[in-house]
Scaffold this motif. Structure first.
Motif, PDB file in Angstrom:
ATOM      1  N   ASN A 146       1.790  -7.372   7.220  1.00 14.82           N
ATOM      2  CA  ASN A 146       1.530  -8.708   7.735  1.00 14.82           C
ATOM      3  C   ASN A 146       2.203  -9.781   6.897  1.00 14.82           C
ATOM      4  O   ASN A 146       1.842 -10.931   6.992  1.00 14.82           O
ATOM      5  CB  ASN A 146       0.033  -8.983   7.795  1.00 14.82           C
ATOM      6  CG  ASN A 146      -0.636  -8.197   8.893  1.00 14.82           C
ATOM      7  OD1 ASN A 146       0.019  -7.706   9.796  1.00 14.82           O
ATOM      8  ND2 ASN A 146      -1.933  -8.078   8.818  1.00 14.82           N
ATOM      9  N   GLY A 147       3.164  -9.410   6.093  1.00 15.77           N
ATOM     10  CA  GLY A 147       3.856 -10.375   5.272  1.00 15.77           C
ATOM     11  C   GLY A 147       5.065 -10.952   5.960  1.00 15.77           C
ATOM     12  O   GLY A 147       6.055 -11.267   5.316  1.00 15.77           O
ATOM     13  N   ARG A 148       5.001 -11.093   7.279  1.00 15.65           N
ATOM     14  CA  ARG A 148       6.127 -11.611   8.043  1.00 15.65           C
ATOM     15  C   ARG A 148       5.667 -12.691   9.002  1.00 15.65           C
ATOM     16  O   ARG A 148       4.557 -12.657   9.514  1.00 15.65           O
ATOM     17  CB  ARG A 148       6.790 -10.504   8.846  1.00 15.65           C
ATOM     18  CG  ARG A 148       7.407  -9.440   8.000  1.00 15.65           C
ATOM     19  CD  ARG A 148       8.036  -8.395   8.858  1.00 15.65           C
ATOM     20  NE  ARG A 148       8.618  -7.357   8.018  1.00 15.65           N
ATOM     21  CZ  ARG A 148       9.195  -6.288   8.481  1.00 15.65           C
ATOM     22  NH1 ARG A 148       9.269  -6.093   9.774  1.00 15.65           N
ATOM     23  NH2 ARG A 148       9.702  -5.399   7.664  1.00 15.65           N
ATOM     24  N   LEU A 149       6.571 -13.621   9.253  1.00 19.20           N
ATOM     25  CA  LEU A 149       6.346 -14.635  10.268  1.00 19.20           C
ATOM     26  C   LEU A 149       7.222 -14.297  11.464  1.00 19.20           C
ATOM     27  O   LEU A 149       8.418 -14.030  11.307  1.00 19.20           O
ATOM     28  CB  LEU A 149       6.723 -16.015   9.745  1.00 19.20           C
ATOM     29  CG  LEU A 149       5.914 -16.569   8.597  1.00 19.20           C
ATOM     30  CD1 LEU A 149       6.541 -17.852   8.092  1.00 19.20           C
ATOM     31  CD2 LEU A 149       4.492 -16.837   9.033  1.00 19.20           C
ATOM     32  N   TYR A 150       6.646 -14.315  12.638  1.00 16.16           N
ATOM     33  CA  TYR A 150       7.389 -14.081  13.866  1.00 16.16           C
ATOM     34  C   TYR A 150       7.452 -15.405  14.613  1.00 16.16           C
ATOM     35  O   TYR A 150       6.428 -15.912  15.067  1.00 16.16           O
ATOM     36  CB  TYR A 150       6.701 -13.024  14.730  1.00 16.16           C
ATOM     37  CG  TYR A 150       6.645 -11.665  14.081  1.00 16.16           C
ATOM     38  CD1 TYR A 150       7.674 -10.748  14.279  1.00 16.16           C
ATOM     39  CD2 TYR A 150       5.584 -11.297  13.273  1.00 16.16           C
ATOM     40  CE1 TYR A 150       7.631  -9.498  13.687  1.00 16.16           C
ATOM     41  CE2 TYR A 150       5.537 -10.044  12.678  1.00 16.16           C
ATOM     42  CZ  TYR A 150       6.571  -9.157  12.889  1.00 16.16           C
ATOM     43  OH  TYR A 150       6.529  -7.924  12.301  1.00 16.16           O
ATOM     44  N   ILE A 151       8.648 -15.945  14.744  1.00 15.78           N
ATOM     45  CA  ILE A 151       8.821 -17.236  15.404  1.00 15.78           C
ATOM     46  C   ILE A 151       9.636 -17.001  16.666  1.00 15.78           C
ATOM     47  O   ILE A 151      10.784 -16.553  16.599  1.00 15.78           O
ATOM     48  CB  ILE A 151       9.534 -18.236  14.482  1.00 15.78           C
ATOM     49  CG1 ILE A 151       8.708 -18.440  13.213  1.00 15.78           C
ATOM     50  CG2 ILE A 151       9.752 -19.562  15.193  1.00 15.78           C
ATOM     51  CD1 ILE A 151       9.401 -19.255  12.157  1.00 15.78           C
ATOM     52  N   SER A 152       9.048 -17.303  17.816  1.00 21.89           N
ATOM     53  CA  SER A 152       9.778 -17.170  19.078  1.00 21.89           C
ATOM     54  C   SER A 152      10.199 -18.559  19.531  1.00 21.89           C
ATOM     55  O   SER A 152       9.432 -19.515  19.467  1.00 21.89           O
ATOM     56  CB  SER A 152       8.921 -16.494  20.140  1.00 21.89           C
ATOM     57  OG  SER A 152       7.807 -17.285  20.454  1.00 21.89           O
ATOM     58  N   ALA A 153      11.450 -18.645  19.985  1.00 25.27           N
ATOM     59  CA  ALA A 153      11.981 -19.950  20.373  1.00 25.27           C
ATOM     60  C   ALA A 153      12.956 -19.784  21.527  1.00 25.27           C
ATOM     61  O   ALA A 153      13.545 -18.724  21.718  1.00 25.27           O
ATOM     62  CB  ALA A 153      12.684 -20.607  19.194  1.00 25.27           C
ATOM     63  N   LEU A 198       0.174 -22.076   8.870  1.00 28.18           N
ATOM     64  CA  LEU A 198       0.348 -20.629   8.730  1.00 28.18           C
ATOM     65  C   LEU A 198       1.294 -20.289   7.583  1.00 28.18           C
ATOM     66  O   LEU A 198       1.015 -19.387   6.789  1.00 28.18           O
ATOM     67  CB  LEU A 198       0.871 -20.045  10.040  1.00 28.18           C
ATOM     68  CG  LEU A 198       0.998 -18.540  10.100  1.00 28.18           C
ATOM     69  CD1 LEU A 198      -0.381 -17.908  10.094  1.00 28.18           C
ATOM     70  CD2 LEU A 198       1.761 -18.136  11.339  1.00 28.18           C
ATOM     71  N   ILE A 199       2.401 -21.019   7.469  1.00 29.68           N
ATOM     72  CA  ILE A 199       3.342 -20.795   6.370  1.00 29.68           C
ATOM     73  C   ILE A 199       2.655 -21.073   5.038  1.00 29.68           C
ATOM     74  O   ILE A 199       2.818 -20.334   4.073  1.00 29.68           O
ATOM     75  CB  ILE A 199       4.605 -21.670   6.533  1.00 29.68           C
ATOM     76  CG1 ILE A 199       5.413 -21.222   7.739  1.00 29.68           C
ATOM     77  CG2 ILE A 199       5.473 -21.624   5.284  1.00 29.68           C
ATOM     78  CD1 ILE A 199       6.538 -22.157   8.103  1.00 29.68           C
ATOM     79  N   TYR A 200       1.866 -22.135   4.987  1.00 24.11           N
ATOM     80  CA  TYR A 200       1.170 -22.505   3.750  1.00 24.11           C
ATOM     81  C   TYR A 200       0.180 -21.427   3.318  1.00 24.11           C
ATOM     82  O   TYR A 200       0.048 -21.131   2.131  1.00 24.11           O
ATOM     83  CB  TYR A 200       0.462 -23.844   3.939  1.00 24.11           C
ATOM     84  CG  TYR A 200      -0.162 -24.388   2.683  1.00 24.11           C
ATOM     85  CD1 TYR A 200       0.634 -24.946   1.695  1.00 24.11           C
ATOM     86  CD2 TYR A 200      -1.531 -24.343   2.479  1.00 24.11           C
ATOM     87  CE1 TYR A 200       0.086 -25.452   0.531  1.00 24.11           C
ATOM     88  CE2 TYR A 200      -2.094 -24.841   1.321  1.00 24.11           C
ATOM     89  CZ  TYR A 200      -1.287 -25.397   0.357  1.00 24.11           C
ATOM     90  OH  TYR A 200      -1.832 -25.890  -0.794  1.00 24.11           O
ATOM     91  N   SER A 201      -0.498 -20.823   4.282  1.00 28.67           N
ATOM     92  CA  SER A 201      -1.503 -19.816   3.926  1.00 28.67           C
ATOM     93  C   SER A 201      -0.897 -18.442   3.665  1.00 28.67           C
ATOM     94  O   SER A 201      -1.413 -17.678   2.859  1.00 28.67           O
ATOM     95  CB  SER A 201      -2.563 -19.729   5.016  1.00 28.67           C
ATOM     96  OG  SER A 201      -1.979 -19.340   6.235  1.00 28.67           O
ATOM     97  N   LYS A 202       0.207 -18.091   4.337  1.00 31.99           N
ATOM     98  CA  LYS A 202       0.794 -16.748   4.194  1.00 31.99           C
ATOM     99  C   LYS A 202       1.834 -16.661   3.083  1.00 31.99           C
ATOM    100  O   LYS A 202       1.912 -15.652   2.398  1.00 31.99           O
ATOM    101  CB  LYS A 202       1.443 -16.330   5.515  1.00 31.99           C
ATOM    102  CG  LYS A 202       0.449 -15.973   6.561  1.00 31.99           C
ATOM    103  CD  LYS A 202       0.828 -14.670   7.147  1.00 31.99           C
ATOM    104  CE  LYS A 202      -0.192 -14.270   8.178  1.00 31.99           C
ATOM    105  NZ  LYS A 202      -0.219 -12.843   8.320  1.00 31.99           N
ATOM    106  N   CYS A 203       2.680 -17.672   2.946  1.00 33.54           N
ATOM    107  CA  CYS A 203       3.803 -17.608   1.998  1.00 33.54           C
ATOM    108  C   CYS A 203       3.373 -18.212   0.672  1.00 33.54           C
ATOM    109  O   CYS A 203       3.618 -19.386   0.388  1.00 33.54           O
ATOM    110  CB  CYS A 203       5.015 -18.339   2.564  1.00 33.54           C
ATOM    111  SG  CYS A 203       5.530 -17.707   4.156  1.00 33.54           S
ATOM    112  N   VAL A 204       2.746 -17.404  -0.162  1.00 33.53           N
ATOM    113  CA  VAL A 204       2.150 -17.904  -1.395  1.00 33.53           C
ATOM    114  C   VAL A 204       3.189 -18.197  -2.481  1.00 33.53           C
ATOM    115  O   VAL A 204       2.925 -18.972  -3.388  1.00 33.53           O
ATOM    116  CB  VAL A 204       1.085 -16.927  -1.933  1.00 33.53           C
ATOM    117  CG1 VAL A 204      -0.095 -16.879  -0.986  1.00 33.53           C
ATOM    118  CG2 VAL A 204       1.650 -15.545  -2.134  1.00 33.53           C
TER     119      VAL A 204
END
Length: 127
Positions: free
Chosen positions: A1-8, A103-109
């Motif tokens: 779960n250390g990934r961000l999935y951004i759909s655009a 989400l970036i703030y909470s996941k990407c420490v």
């Protein structure tokens, strides 16, 4: 779960960003061209190069257009000269961008955030 999935986009192409590779996040206020309203864009500096539509290598045009990010990039390059850096810019999404910042703030420490970014996250959390 250390990934961000951004759909655009219309095709909903997914950009995968590993959270441990996010180095710096900055928010810049802009005026949208089509309706002249205030909005913001999210600029994410990454410590790796990847072939993807949404992620680009840092070039001179990018550094000229975003001087604060260029300043931070130069500081990162002095600390870690062996790293290759790339960037992605998120300009669409209106309210979803606030959610993405949180989400970036909470996941990407390991990432560092500009003062403007922290202000937008606080604004989102106080809604």
């Amino acid at each position: 779960n250390g990934r961000l999935y951004i759909s655009a986009g219309i095709t909903k192409e997914i950009t995968i960003i590993p959270c441990d590779k996010v180095e710096f996040v900055h928010v810049q206020d802009v005026v949208r061209k089509y309706d002249k309203e205030k909005d913001f864009i999210i600029i994410i500096l990454l410590s790796f190069n990847i072939r993807s539509r949404g992620i680009h290598k840092i070039n001179e045009k990018f550094l000229i257009e975003y001087p604060f990010v260029a300043y931070k990039y130069n500081k990162l390059k002095v600390l870690n000269p062996e790293n290759n850096y790339s960037f992605t810019i998120i300009s669409k999404g209106r309210f979803f961008k606030y959610k993405l910042l949180d989400l970036i703030y909470s996941k990407c420490v390991n990432a560092s955030f500009s003062k403007e970014t922290i202000d937008k996250i606080i604004e989102y959390r106080n809604l």
